[in-house]
Enzyme design. Structure first.
Site, short mmCIF file in Angstrom:
data_model
loop_
_atom_site.label_atom_id
_atom_site.label_comp_id
_atom_site.label_asym_id
_atom_site.label_seq_id
_atom_site.Cartn_x
_atom_site.Cartn_y
_atom_site.Cartn_z
N TYR A 63 0.82 -1.22 0.00
CA TYR A 63 0.00 0.00 0.00
C TYR A 63 0.85 1.27 0.00
O TYR A 63 0.40 2.32 -0.42
CB TYR A 63 -0.89 0.05 1.25
CG TYR A 63 -2.16 -0.75 1.16
CD1 TYR A 63 -2.15 -2.13 0.97
CD2 TYR A 63 -3.40 -0.13 1.30
CE1 TYR A 63 -3.32 -2.86 0.91
CE2 TYR A 63 -4.58 -0.85 1.24
CZ TYR A 63 -4.54 -2.21 1.05
OH TYR A 63 -5.70 -2.91 0.98
N ASP A 101 -12.24 -9.26 5.00
CA ASP A 101 -13.55 -9.26 4.31
C ASP A 101 -14.08 -10.68 4.24
O ASP A 101 -15.27 -10.93 4.47
CB ASP A 101 -13.43 -8.70 2.88
CG ASP A 101 -13.64 -7.18 2.81
OD1 ASP A 101 -13.27 -6.48 3.77
OD2 ASP A 101 -14.17 -6.70 1.79
N ASP A 114 -2.45 -18.49 0.90
CA ASP A 114 -3.43 -19.23 0.09
C ASP A 114 -4.09 -20.34 0.91
O ASP A 114 -5.31 -20.53 0.87
CB ASP A 114 -2.80 -19.76 -1.22
CG ASP A 114 -1.46 -20.45 -1.03
OD1 ASP A 114 -0.92 -20.43 0.09
OD2 ASP A 114 -0.96 -21.03 -2.01
N LYS A 119 3.52 -15.25 2.78
CA LYS A 119 3.73 -15.98 1.52
C LYS A 119 5.23 -16.20 1.40
O LYS A 119 5.88 -15.78 0.45
CB LYS A 119 3.15 -15.17 0.35
CG LYS A 119 3.16 -15.86 -0.99
CD LYS A 119 2.11 -16.96 -1.14
CE LYS A 119 2.27 -17.68 -2.46
NZ LYS A 119 1.41 -18.86 -2.58
N ASP A 163 -6.30 -7.13 4.58
CA ASP A 163 -7.47 -6.51 3.94
C ASP A 163 -8.36 -7.58 3.35
O ASP A 163 -9.58 -7.61 3.59
CB ASP A 163 -6.98 -5.55 2.84
CG ASP A 163 -8.14 -4.86 2.13
OD1 ASP A 163 -9.08 -4.42 2.81
OD2 ASP A 163 -8.10 -4.75 0.89
C1 IPM Z 1 -10.31 -1.17 4.23
C2 IPM Z 1 -10.42 -0.65 2.81
C3 IPM Z 1 -9.21 0.21 2.48
C4 IPM Z 1 -7.99 -0.69 2.55
C5 IPM Z 1 -9.26 0.94 1.13
C6 IPM Z 1 -10.50 1.75 0.96
C7 IPM Z 1 -8.05 1.81 0.96
O1 IPM Z 1 -10.60 -1.69 1.91
O2 IPM Z 1 -10.21 -0.35 5.16
O3 IPM Z 1 -10.36 -2.38 4.42
O4 IPM Z 1 -7.70 -1.43 1.59
O5 IPM Z 1 -7.32 -0.66 3.58
MN MN Z 2 -10.94 -3.62 2.86
#
Ligand code: IPM
Ligand code: MN
Ligand code: NAD
Length: 346
Positions: free
Chosen positions: A139, A245, A217, A184, A241
């Site tokens: 990032y 999710d 993975d 990884k 990240d």
């Molecule tokens: C999160 C989001 C952010 C990230 C984006 C919007 C930059 O996906 O906070 O999880 O990838 O960190």
């Molecule tokens: Mn995110």
């Protein structure tokens, strides 16, 4: 004493879930006499529209002077493809505050087990904490962007790995005493540095914690196969990240998942892990529980108000146990009615 909270509602559903979390914080303030003060600032897409900058200087100054920052979400189709990106503001904020450790707890709520996409026997017992490195890695590496060539550098120093690993080890000590570090290392140099640094810290300071390592993975697979096996998961920025999710959905909805981003001092940045959800923005449909649980984390981590944080979390559990649900949980309750339900229970 006053606790200064900066609110950054942002874009899409951000303002809706932030207003909801504020209502619940005000209820906690009324009960526990927390001395909270709130001030809102432009951030993200709305700040591009108003100031030509996703992270304007006055927002930065206010955040640096705050005790804690509560963020909704940023981004949306309106700003996709533009020269200025709301998401760049978010990275700038995390970097400016030095919040290198992002805690993302994910657990099943009682009564919501059936919303997990997993069969009940696999979903039972999901209760994990993802510790995501937040201010390094791909990032923040050098980026080169051309018409027929592009590159994103992923870089980590041992110090960056060690400081976030220390937070994960301490968190594991306070939970079941187990930590899984995800990398990884079979391919990436940064991952090999990650692994050796984590092992060194384990041997030096955290021999009482059970440490294991998993390739990312395989982790993506194991999270689906046996999520309840995991407790604290430590990983780098981008893997964290993606995995968070994935993990959030195992507990029913991304709308339920909170986060705390911490650095050296008590000041922290708190945000639900979801985005601006343009598909449901402005319709009072967003689930505010991720934002409300983030507000509870704010009270606990930045203001040392554990009893008030417990009261909010208990109110959320009681609200959900009563069958009150937003659309993502299969119900019809709106964002603000959910906030009022939780605030009333606080
Ligand atoms: C999160 C989001 C952010 C990230 C984006 C919007 C930059 O996906 O906070 O999880 O990838 O960190
Ligand atoms: Mn995110
Ligand atoms: P998203 O998280 O916004 O939405 C993914 C899906 O989850 C959508 O179907 C959405 O309706 C649903 N959802 C998300 N939050 C919800 C909630 N609270 N209640 C009910 N449903 C919810 O991810 P996306 O669509 O990939 O991204 C949209 C925008 O948000 C992009 O511009 C992205 O960059 C940005 N984003 C911002 C943040 C942040 O500010 N921290 C985080 C992730 C994505």
């Amino acid at each position: 004493m006053t606790a200064h909270i900066v609110l950054l509602p942002g874009d899409g559903i951000g303002p809706e879930v932030t207003a909801a979390a504020r209502l619940v914080l005000e209820a906690a303030d009324a009960r526990f006499d927390l001395g909270l003060s709130f001030v809102e600032h432009d951030f993200g897409g709305i700040a591009i529209d108003r100031n030509g900058d996703p992270f304007p200087a006055d927002t930065r100054i206010a955040c640096e002077a705050a005790d804690a920052i509560l963020l909704g979400a940023v981004g949306g189709p309106k700003w996709d493809g533009g020269d200025l990106r709301p998401e760049a503001g978010l990275l700038g904020l995390r970097k400016a505050l030095g919040t290198f450790a992002n805690l993302r707890p994910i657990a099943l709520f009682e009564g919501l087990e059936h919303l997990s996409p997993l069969k009940p026997d696999r979903a039972a017992g999901i209760d994990l904490l993802i510790v995501r490195e937040l201010t390094g890695g791909i990032y923040f590496g050098q980026r080169r962007e051309g018409d027929d060539h592009a590159a994103d550098e992923c870089a980590y120093s041992a110090e960056e790995v060690e400081r976030v690993a220390r937070i994960a080890f301490i968190a594991a000590r306070g939970r079941s005493g187990r930590l899984t570090s995800v990398d990884k290392a079979n391919v990436l140099a940064t991952s090999r540095l990650w692994r050796t640094t984590v092992i060194r810290l384990h041997e030096a300071e955290f021999g009482d914690v059970t440490l294991d390592h998993m390739l990312v993975d395989a982790m993506a697979m194991k999270l689906i196969e046996a999520p309840a096996w995991f407790d604290v998961i430590l990983t780098e920025n981008m893997f964290g990240d993606i995995l968070s999710d994935e993990a959030s959905v195992l507990a029913g909805s991304i709308g339920l998942a909170p986060s705390a981003s911490l650095g050296k001092g008590p000041r922290g940045l708190y945000e639900p892990i979801h985005g601006s959800a343009p598909d449901i923005a402005g319709q009072d449909k967003a689930n505010p529980i991720g934002a409300i649980m983030s507000a509870a984390m704010l009270l606990r981590h930045s203001l040392d108000k554990g009893a008030a944080a417990d009261a909010i979390e208990e109110a959320v559990r009681a609200h959900l146990a009563d069958g009150a649900r937003t659309a993502d949980l299969g119900g019809e309750m709106g964002t603000m009615a959910t906030a009022e339900g939780v605030a009333g229970r606080v």
